[in-house]
Write an enzyme that holds these catalytic residues in place. Structure first.
Site, mmCIF file in Angstrom:
data_model
loop_
_atom_site.group_PDB
_atom_site.id
_atom_site.type_symbol
_atom_site.label_atom_id
_atom_site.label_comp_id
_atom_site.label_asym_id
_atom_site.label_seq_id
_atom_site.Cartn_x
_atom_site.Cartn_y
_atom_site.Cartn_z
ATOM 1 N N LYS A 274 9.073 -8.040 7.740
ATOM 2 C CA LYS A 274 9.859 -8.804 8.717
ATOM 3 C C LYS A 274 9.897 -8.043 10.050
ATOM 4 O O LYS A 274 9.712 -8.597 11.110
ATOM 5 C CB LYS A 274 11.283 -9.045 8.196
ATOM 6 C CG LYS A 274 11.312 -9.720 6.835
ATOM 7 C CD LYS A 274 11.342 -11.231 6.932
ATOM 8 C CE LYS A 274 10.746 -12.000 5.775
ATOM 9 N NZ LYS A 274 10.636 -11.513 4.461
ATOM 10 N N THR B 239 3.319 -7.951 3.941
ATOM 11 C CA THR B 239 2.440 -7.270 2.976
ATOM 12 C C THR B 239 2.923 -7.553 1.562
ATOM 13 O O THR B 239 4.117 -7.673 1.311
ATOM 14 C CB THR B 239 2.423 -5.743 3.196
ATOM 15 O OG1 THR B 239 3.756 -5.246 3.161
ATOM 16 C CG2 THR B 239 1.768 -5.374 4.513
ATOM 17 N N GLU C 191 -0.347 -1.807 -0.390
ATOM 18 C CA GLU C 191 0.210 -2.986 0.290
ATOM 19 C C GLU C 191 -0.909 -3.786 0.925
ATOM 20 O O GLU C 191 -1.656 -3.269 1.748
ATOM 21 C CB GLU C 191 1.150 -2.543 1.393
ATOM 22 C CG GLU C 191 2.314 -1.719 0.919
ATOM 23 C CD GLU C 191 3.202 -1.336 2.091
ATOM 24 O OE1 GLU C 191 3.211 -2.059 3.101
ATOM 25 O OE2 GLU C 191 3.869 -0.313 1.985
ATOM 26 N N HIS D 206 -3.992 -14.683 6.476
ATOM 27 C CA HIS D 206 -3.817 -16.129 6.310
ATOM 28 C C HIS D 206 -2.323 -16.408 6.429
ATOM 29 O O HIS D 206 -1.520 -15.593 5.998
ATOM 30 C CB HIS D 206 -4.315 -16.554 4.920
ATOM 31 C CG HIS D 206 -4.075 -17.997 4.609
ATOM 32 N ND1 HIS D 206 -4.851 -18.983 5.174
ATOM 33 C CD2 HIS D 206 -3.162 -18.623 3.814
ATOM 34 C CE1 HIS D 206 -4.419 -20.156 4.733
ATOM 35 N NE2 HIS D 206 -3.398 -19.965 3.913
ATOM 36 N N TYR E 125 5.873 -13.590 -4.363
ATOM 37 C CA TYR E 125 6.337 -12.638 -5.375
ATOM 38 C C TYR E 125 6.120 -13.231 -6.766
ATOM 39 O O TYR E 125 6.347 -14.426 -6.976
ATOM 40 C CB TYR E 125 7.838 -12.368 -5.212
ATOM 41 C CG TYR E 125 8.195 -11.654 -3.935
ATOM 42 C CD1 TYR E 125 7.729 -10.366 -3.691
ATOM 43 C CD2 TYR E 125 9.003 -12.271 -2.981
ATOM 44 C CE1 TYR E 125 8.059 -9.713 -2.507
ATOM 45 C CE2 TYR E 125 9.333 -11.621 -1.799
ATOM 46 C CZ TYR E 125 8.850 -10.344 -1.580
ATOM 47 O OH TYR E 125 9.172 -9.687 -0.420
ATOM 48 N N ARG F 127 -9.704 3.719 7.970
ATOM 49 C CA ARG F 127 -9.163 4.972 8.554
ATOM 50 C C ARG F 127 -8.105 5.558 7.627
ATOM 51 O O ARG F 127 -7.609 4.868 6.741
ATOM 52 C CB ARG F 127 -8.529 4.682 9.922
ATOM 53 C CG ARG F 127 -7.337 3.744 9.819
ATOM 54 C CD ARG F 127 -6.596 3.579 11.143
ATOM 55 N NE ARG F 127 -5.539 2.572 11.029
ATOM 56 C CZ ARG F 127 -4.288 2.836 10.674
ATOM 57 N NH1 ARG F 127 -3.917 4.074 10.394
ATOM 58 N NH2 ARG F 127 -3.393 1.871 10.577
HETATM 59 C C1 LIG Z 1 -3.516 -2.643 7.608
HETATM 60 C C2 LIG Z 1 -2.309 -1.755 7.450
HETATM 61 C C3 LIG Z 1 -2.317 -0.492 8.017
HETATM 62 C C4 LIG Z 1 -1.217 0.355 7.902
HETATM 63 N N1 LIG Z 1 -1.260 1.605 8.449
HETATM 64 C C5 LIG Z 1 -0.203 2.436 8.332
HETATM 65 C C6 LIG Z 1 -0.223 3.755 8.886
HETATM 66 O O1 LIG Z 1 -1.219 4.207 9.471
HETATM 67 N N2 LIG Z 1 0.902 4.514 8.758
HETATM 68 C C7 LIG Z 1 2.025 4.070 8.105
HETATM 69 O O2 LIG Z 1 2.994 4.799 8.024
HETATM 70 N N3 LIG Z 1 2.060 2.839 7.545
HETATM 71 C C8 LIG Z 1 0.980 2.026 7.636
HETATM 72 N N4 LIG Z 1 1.023 0.776 7.083
HETATM 73 C C9 LIG Z 1 2.137 0.428 6.223
HETATM 74 C C10 LIG Z 1 3.277 -0.232 6.931
HETATM 75 O O3 LIG Z 1 4.104 0.762 7.429
HETATM 76 C C11 LIG Z 1 3.954 -1.060 5.835
HETATM 77 O O4 LIG Z 1 3.145 -2.142 5.518
HETATM 78 C C12 LIG Z 1 5.319 -1.502 6.202
HETATM 79 O O5 LIG Z 1 6.143 -0.408 6.209
HETATM 80 C C13 LIG Z 1 5.841 -2.534 5.220
HETATM 81 O O6 LIG Z 1 6.272 -1.951 4.054
HETATM 82 P P1 LIG Z 1 7.342 -2.660 3.089
HETATM 83 O O7 LIG Z 1 7.118 -4.149 3.214
HETATM 84 O O8 LIG Z 1 6.961 -2.153 1.722
HETATM 85 O O9 LIG Z 1 8.663 -2.245 3.537
HETATM 86 C C14 LIG Z 1 -0.060 -0.082 7.188
HETATM 87 C C15 LIG Z 1 -0.065 -1.357 6.615
HETATM 88 C C16 LIG Z 1 -1.151 -2.196 6.743
HETATM 89 C C17 LIG Z 1 -1.112 -3.569 6.133
#
Ligand SMILES: Cc1cc2nc3c(=O)[nH]c(=O)nc-3n(C[C@H](O)[C@H](O)[C@H](O)COP(=O)(O)O)c2cc1C
Length: 161
Positions: free
Chosen positions: A21, A27, A79, A84, A91, A104
């Site tokens: 959100k 994710t 995650e 889309h 869930y 990366r």
């Molecule tokens: C494509 C992608 C790249 C991400 N890259 C990073 C990153 O470089 N560093 C990081 O701390 N989190 C990264 N995240 C994670 C996000 O911080 C995470 O999806 C977000 O905190 C949501 O988590 P939650 O829904 O479990 O709370 C990435 C997530 C995605 C989908």
């Protein structure tokens, strides 16, 4: 990475519930069983590939594997952001993914805006790379043809299919 493409499937569980959100980039989290079964050579970091919810369409995806250094999580997570627009959360439904390539390593950021910008550039890269013929053909892999609902949390390594 020898294990790529890597195929896995599991029931979507609730994540830390903060990110999607806040970031505007929803994710879907895999359960621990799927995270714990990752082969040793799949390092933490950001991947791109294909994803399917239950028996729906196959979409492009980006996935983050690791501890989200920006949020300093203590639990390793997988995650997936499916590229889309879904009408509803999914869930409890079965998410099947083919991890195809690595983008990366995970990293920390000075601000949330920088994290969001990095994820948008990951999405752009995934969008481009997945249009390559060698990646497009994975959408037709048998993994996506099998009925998914019978065995949740099943782990399938692509090399055994
Ligand atoms: C494509 C992608 C790249 C991400 N890259 C990073 C990153 O470089 N560093 C990081 O701390 N989190 C990264 N995240 C994670 C996000 O911080 C995470 O999806 C977000 O905190 C949501 O988590 P939650 O829904 O479990 O709370 C990435 C997530 C995605 C989908």
């Amino acid at each position: 990475m020898r294990s790529l493409p890597y195929f896995c499937r599991g029931q979507v569980v609730r994540g830390f519930g903060r990110g999607s959100k806040e970031l505007g980039i929803p994710t879907a989290n895999f359960p621990e069983s799927v995270v714990d079964n990752l082969p040793a050579d799949i390092s933490t970091g950001i991947y791109y590939g294909w994803a399917r919810v239950d028996n729906g369409d196959i979409h492009k995806m980006v996935m983050s594997i690791g501890w989200n250094p920006y949020y300093k999580n203590t639990k390793k997570s997988m995650e997936t952001h499916v590229i889309h627009k879904f009408k509803e959360d999914f869930y409890g439904q079965t998410l099947s993914v083919a991890m195809v390539g690595y983008i990366r390593p995970e990293r920390g950021f000075e601000s949330l805006d920088e994290l969001i910008a990095a994820i948008h550039s990951d999405i752009e890269e995934a969008n481009m790379k997945l249009d390559l013929p060698e990646h497009l053909k994975l959408k037709k892999n048998n993994f996506f043809k099998t009925a998914v609902l019978t065995t949740p949390n099943q782990i399938l390594n692509g090399h055994r299919l």
